[in-house]
Design an enzyme around this catalytic site. Sequence first.
Site: not given
Ligand code: F6P
Length: 327
Positions: A15, A29, A176, A259
């Site tokens: 992610g 750099r 997560r 986020q």
């Molecule tokens: O691991 C980062 C994250 O944003 C988690 O907080 C979230 O559950 C997951 O990735 C979402 O995954 P995707 O972007 O594949 O939907």
Amino acid sequence: MSREIKRIAVFTSGGDAPGMNSAIRAVVRTAAFHDLHVYGIHRGYEGMIDCDIRRLEKRNVGNILQRGGTVLKTARSDRFRTPEGRKSAYESLLAHDIDACIAIGGDGTFTGASIFSQEYNIPFIGIPGTIDNDIYGTDYTIGFDTAVNTAMEAVDKIRDTAESHNRLFFVEVMGRHAGFIALNVGISGGAEMVLLPETDTPLESIIERLRKSAKRKKMFSLVLVAEGNKSGRAREIAAQVKEELDMFDIRTTVVGHLQRGGSPSGFDRVLSSRLGFHAVEGLMNGKENVAVGIVNDKIKYTAFEDAINKSKTLNKDLVRMAEILGR
Ligand code: F6P
């Protein structure tokens, strides 16, 4: 005697997180300062397998410090889970005479790096890049602070309309299986309740707390829901509460992938610059198959095995304080 490092490949995986570009910039750099060459692997392990690898020079990382996302793109790779995929990846690195790799990502990224570096003699350093902050060996992961600020700003906006309409809101945030985002957004957003994966808050006690709130005629509230909490997703919890407490006017907001984007905060830019800088200098000093992190404001290198397998716990004092401040 560790090998001489002259050509480093860097990639982002899993992610994306705000601050990844700032880390990429710091790698390039710092390497340039030490007369090392950097190659960017596009699309994580998928791009390593496809040999999607291009030189990265200082001019290629100008004006990216403030940008969210990752200029190297990212991807999750099933092929890299296979020996054949990893062999193709190794051949790609050989084709560019790569001496070492810097992997920016989460525990899945580190797991791939750890397996690969056991099969092929190419040292890796991992940079913890995930908004979840769930990586052992560092107090903060890249993107966490920005994600907390983004979600907090969303909660502030929701609070305005909740109060205007005297409504009860369930607000779901990412993380997560961890509650770092939810705990910090709950505190900074003034939530009356925070539902965390690490603490069990059964539905009955949620309902009890809200029933007492209604008796005090306090009808507008915010319940912060970590997506991995044990009572379910925000929409499910809201529906169950609605059945029991029909006096509340209930709405739900899932902050979602907001986020994951946005310009990185100052904190994340400094953090990612430090981790990129020390990833390069760590490789030069013989560090390999470790994750670089910051603990108590000091640089720390943690073996992949520990970074992957040991779990980072929530600050219990913060959890207790959030509970009390929310009442
Ligand atoms: O691991 C980062 C994250 O944003 C988690 O907080 C979230 O559950 C997951 O990735 C979402 O995954 P995707 O972007 O594949 O939907």
